[in-house]
Design a protein around this motif. Structure first.
Motif, mmCIF file in Angstrom:
data_model
loop_
_atom_site.group_PDB
_atom_site.id
_atom_site.type_symbol
_atom_site.label_atom_id
_atom_site.label_comp_id
_atom_site.label_asym_id
_atom_site.label_seq_id
_atom_site.Cartn_x
_atom_site.Cartn_y
_atom_site.Cartn_z
ATOM 1 N N ARG A 1 41.380 40.075 44.311
ATOM 2 C CA ARG A 1 40.322 41.072 44.459
ATOM 3 C C ARG A 1 40.788 42.261 45.286
ATOM 4 N NH1 ARG A 1 35.380 36.792 45.451
ATOM 5 N NH2 ARG A 1 35.045 36.294 43.262
ATOM 6 N N LEU A 2 41.538 41.981 46.340
ATOM 7 C CA LEU A 2 42.050 43.065 47.167
ATOM 8 C C LEU A 2 43.020 43.951 46.384
ATOM 9 C CD1 LEU A 2 42.605 41.223 50.577
ATOM 10 C CD2 LEU A 2 40.851 42.921 50.030
ATOM 11 N N LYS A 3 43.833 43.331 45.540
ATOM 12 C CA LYS A 3 44.755 44.111 44.715
ATOM 13 C C LYS A 3 43.991 44.975 43.718
ATOM 14 C CE LYS A 3 48.652 42.713 43.148
ATOM 15 N NZ LYS A 3 49.716 41.992 42.412
ATOM 16 N N PHE A 4 42.907 44.426 43.175
ATOM 17 C CA PHE A 4 42.072 45.182 42.233
ATOM 18 C C PHE A 4 41.499 46.413 42.924
ATOM 19 C CE2 PHE A 4 38.198 46.179 39.919
ATOM 20 C CZ PHE A 4 38.582 46.037 38.587
ATOM 21 N N ILE A 5 40.967 46.210 44.131
ATOM 22 C CA ILE A 5 40.390 47.319 44.886
ATOM 23 C C ILE A 5 41.473 48.333 45.259
ATOM 24 C CG2 ILE A 5 39.284 47.941 47.067
ATOM 25 C CD1 ILE A 5 37.790 45.245 46.899
ATOM 26 N N GLN A 6 42.649 47.833 45.635
ATOM 27 C CA GLN A 6 43.760 48.726 45.987
ATOM 28 C C GLN A 6 44.135 49.615 44.804
ATOM 29 O OE1 GLN A 6 47.651 46.937 46.631
ATOM 30 N NE2 GLN A 6 48.032 48.340 48.339
ATOM 31 N N ASN A 7 44.168 49.024 43.612
ATOM 32 C CA ASN A 7 44.484 49.801 42.419
ATOM 33 C C ASN A 7 43.421 50.858 42.136
ATOM 34 O OD1 ASN A 7 46.894 48.464 41.881
ATOM 35 N ND2 ASN A 7 45.909 46.889 40.628
ATOM 36 N N LEU A 8 42.154 50.521 42.409
ATOM 37 C CA LEU A 8 41.087 51.512 42.246
ATOM 38 C C LEU A 8 41.244 52.646 43.260
ATOM 39 C CD1 LEU A 8 37.888 49.361 41.578
ATOM 40 C CD2 LEU A 8 39.127 50.765 39.943
ATOM 41 N N ARG A 9 41.597 52.309 44.470
ATOM 42 C CA ARG A 9 41.787 53.332 45.506
ATOM 43 C C ARG A 9 42.898 54.313 45.110
ATOM 44 N NH1 ARG A 9 39.374 52.754 50.471
ATOM 45 N NH2 ARG A 9 40.951 54.112 51.416
ATOM 46 N N LYS A 10 43.918 53.797 44.456
ATOM 47 C CA LYS A 10 45.033 54.649 44.039
ATOM 48 C C LYS A 10 44.610 55.688 43.015
ATOM 49 C CE LYS A 10 48.753 51.315 44.899
ATOM 50 N NZ LYS A 10 49.776 50.441 44.262
ATOM 51 N N ARG A 11 43.496 55.433 42.327
ATOM 52 C CA ARG A 11 43.014 56.395 41.325
ATOM 53 C C ARG A 11 42.361 57.618 41.956
ATOM 54 N NH1 ARG A 11 40.993 53.559 35.941
ATOM 55 N NH2 ARG A 11 42.386 51.758 35.837
ATOM 56 N N LYS A 12 42.074 57.517 43.257
ATOM 57 C CA LYS A 12 41.521 58.651 44.019
ATOM 58 C C LYS A 12 40.300 59.265 43.320
ATOM 59 C CE LYS A 12 45.924 59.760 46.216
ATOM 60 N NZ LYS A 12 45.551 59.056 47.457
ATOM 61 N N PHE A 13 39.269 58.461 43.168
ATOM 62 C CA PHE A 13 38.035 58.933 42.552
ATOM 63 C C PHE A 13 37.407 60.028 43.402
ATOM 64 C CE2 PHE A 13 38.377 54.683 40.641
ATOM 65 C CZ PHE A 13 38.208 55.014 39.302
ATOM 66 N N ASP A 14 36.935 61.067 42.737
ATOM 67 C CA ASP A 14 36.202 62.128 43.438
ATOM 68 C C ASP A 14 34.804 61.654 43.821
ATOM 69 O OD1 ASP A 14 38.249 64.138 43.115
ATOM 70 O OD2 ASP A 14 37.691 64.179 41.000
ATOM 71 N N VAL A 15 34.202 60.921 42.896
ATOM 72 C CA VAL A 15 32.803 60.514 43.073
ATOM 73 C C VAL A 15 32.622 59.083 42.582
ATOM 74 C CG1 VAL A 15 30.403 60.944 42.393
ATOM 75 C CG2 VAL A 15 31.962 62.869 42.728
ATOM 76 N N SER A 16 31.816 58.300 43.305
ATOM 77 C CA SER A 16 31.325 57.013 42.786
ATOM 78 C C SER A 16 29.807 57.060 42.792
ATOM 79 C CB SER A 16 31.825 55.828 43.620
ATOM 80 O OG SER A 16 31.274 55.843 44.923
ATOM 81 N N ILE A 17 29.216 56.496 41.753
ATOM 82 C CA ILE A 17 27.754 56.430 41.624
ATOM 83 C C ILE A 17 27.379 54.977 41.403
ATOM 84 C CG2 ILE A 17 25.750 57.152 40.274
ATOM 85 C CD1 ILE A 17 27.308 59.602 39.398
ATOM 86 N N THR A 18 26.518 54.446 42.247
ATOM 87 C CA THR A 18 26.066 53.069 42.108
ATOM 88 C C THR A 18 24.715 53.060 41.406
ATOM 89 O OG1 THR A 18 27.187 52.510 44.179
ATOM 90 C CG2 THR A 18 25.635 50.896 43.302
ATOM 91 N N ALA A 19 24.661 52.408 40.259
ATOM 92 C CA ALA A 19 23.442 52.396 39.444
ATOM 93 C C ALA A 19 22.311 51.649 40.146
ATOM 94 C CB ALA A 19 23.737 51.760 38.087
ATOM 95 N N PHE A 20 21.098 52.059 39.847
ATOM 96 C CA PHE A 20 19.886 51.415 40.369
ATOM 97 C C PHE A 20 19.626 50.103 39.620
ATOM 98 C CE2 PHE A 20 15.327 50.672 40.517
ATOM 99 C CZ PHE A 20 15.014 50.955 41.832
ATOM 100 N N PRO A 21 19.130 49.063 40.341
ATOM 101 C CA PRO A 21 18.861 48.958 41.767
ATOM 102 C C PRO A 21 20.116 48.551 42.536
ATOM 103 C CG PRO A 21 18.111 46.965 40.672
ATOM 104 C CD PRO A 21 18.643 47.868 39.588
ATOM 105 N N SER A 22 20.201 48.959 43.803
ATOM 106 C CA SER A 22 21.456 48.777 44.536
ATOM 107 C C SER A 22 21.256 48.457 46.011
ATOM 108 C CB SER A 22 22.291 50.053 44.405
ATOM 109 O OG SER A 22 21.540 51.180 44.855
ATOM 110 N N ASN A 23 20.149 47.831 46.333
ATOM 111 C CA ASN A 23 19.825 47.569 47.737
ATOM 112 C C ASN A 23 20.457 46.257 48.221
ATOM 113 O OD1 ASN A 23 18.730 47.828 50.273
ATOM 114 N ND2 ASN A 23 16.666 47.207 49.678
#
Length: 386
Positions: free
Chosen positions: A96-118
């Motif tokens: 899971r950490l490697k998956f997240i690390q790979n996402l971080r490398k993509r350098k997203f400008d924006v993330s949007i979390t769909a509703f509901p997200s509490n």
């Protein structure tokens, strides 16, 4: 200019895309198949507002990405298969950490979390991915409990809005919300359409009047309390077969097939049981005249397929998740209020019913049948028969 507007102006100046012509954008879908479908008008709006953006759609379950998989609403789908009971399984943490690390490398400008997200996990995950601008909704529950302070752009929720409109409001984080087609969408291919045609043809059903039914709902988080009693469905099928001379198709998980067969035998009814993958099932639903369903993902699929719906609601928020179409009737027990506190009053998605499901037990077969008959069981006159 408000502080809100100043913050967004500074963000775009810092990121170097004030012309809003391109973004590397991540959508996080974490709440279910139906929730993904109710987010599709927002995806359509994002495409319209940022035509050059690369949109990556991330689901925390394989099922959550299926509605948009293969569509032009997104450029890529990813699955982070999160299971709560294995959150602290150290054998899986490294992956899971490697998956997240790979996402971080993509350098997203924006993330949007769909509703509901509490929920704390959604906010923590968005923060870990590390997009410069992290958009979510604002809830009145403690930011320490849901870790919402880890998101840097929040749009107020409105408990009087449908989830579709709640999601569209997220676009306020980027200025004016564009006019957009707000109809729900579920992507199916020509192959899925051909499968549905052959499925019905093999059973001599192409020219028959078809009523789709979904007896189930997710069993996660006690969502099975959203199910109208199966005996009532069986009695409803009997009336439809006798009085409407229609064929009923029951859409089911493969592991529920035997249980449905026993129910049909007990009540002497003969529905066709459909245990197919979600896209093939959607293509078959598209060919039904009407769909009768509990509040579930398949109910929203029917709306996306433009099939009229008779929806049976129990503890769910009707305002939030009712069928988003004028081709629908909702049957509900007005004497019982929603037991579902999430996401406005709680961070727990679990439904706790202390009234022995009187909201659903109190809905009679006659009520549902009458809505089906009055609504027009065969209202969908454009059904494909070739």
């Amino acid at each position: 200019m408000s502080n809100f507007e100043i913050c967004h102006l500074i963000f775009f100046l810092e990121c170097g895309f004030c012309n809003l012509t391109f973004m590397n954008l991540l959508v996080i879908a974490a709440s279910g198949i139906g929730c993904t479908i109710m987010f599709t008008p927002t995806l359509r709006a994002l495409r319209k507002k940022f035509p050059d953006a690369k949109i990556t759609f991330l689901g925390i379950s394989k099922g959550f990405v299926i509605p948009v998989e293969g569509s032009n609403l997104v450029d890529e789908v990813l699955v982070f298969d999160f299971k709560k009971d294995s959150l602290f399984n150290f054998k899986k943490i490294w992956g899971r950490l490697k998956f997240i690390q790979n996402l971080r490398k993509r350098k997203f400008d924006v993330s949007i979390t769909a509703f509901p997200s509490n929920k704390w996990f959604f906010n923590f995950y968005a923060w870990m991915v590390g997009a410069k601008k992290r958009v979510t909704h604002f809830y009145k529950t403690s930011s320490l409990k849901n870790l919402s302070f880890l998101q840097n752009t929040k749009v107020k929720t409105d408990k009087n809005l449908h989830d579709v409109d709640q999601n569209l409001n997220l676009l306020k984080a980027f200025g004016k919300v564009p006019e957009v087609d707000k109809s729900l969408y579920f992507h199916i291919s020509k192959e899925n359409e051909e499968f549905a045609k052959n499925f019905l043809q093999e059973r001599n059903l192409l020219s028959k009047k078809l009523i789709g039914m979904h007896l189930g709902s997710s069993k996660d988080y006690s969502f099975d309390v959203k199910r109208w009693p199966e005996e009532n469905f069986a009695k409803l099928i009997g009336r439809i077969e006798r009085e409407m001379k229609a064929k009923v198709l029951i859409f089911s998980e493969p592991n529920e097939r035997k249980e449905i067969e026993e129910l049909a035998k007990k009540f002497a009814v003969s529905p066709v049981i459909v245990c197919e993958d979600l896209k093939n099932a959607a293509a078959i639903i598209k060919r039904c005249n009407t769909m009768v369903s509990n509040d579930s993902g398949l109910m929203h699929i029917a709306v996306a397929m433009k099939t009229p719906v008779v929806a049976i609601f129990g503890p769910s928020h009707i305002t939030r998740t009712r069928p988003y179409t004028d081709k629908a009737k909702v049957v509900v027990n007005e004497e019982c209020n929603s037991c579902m506190k999430y996401p406005f009053a709680s961070t727990s998605i679990r439904i706790v019913c202390d009234k022995e499901r009187i909201c659903l037990e109190g809905i009679t077969v006659n009520e549902v049948y009458d809505e089906l008959a009055h609504f027009g069981a065969f209202k969908k006159i454009d059904r494909i028969t070739h």
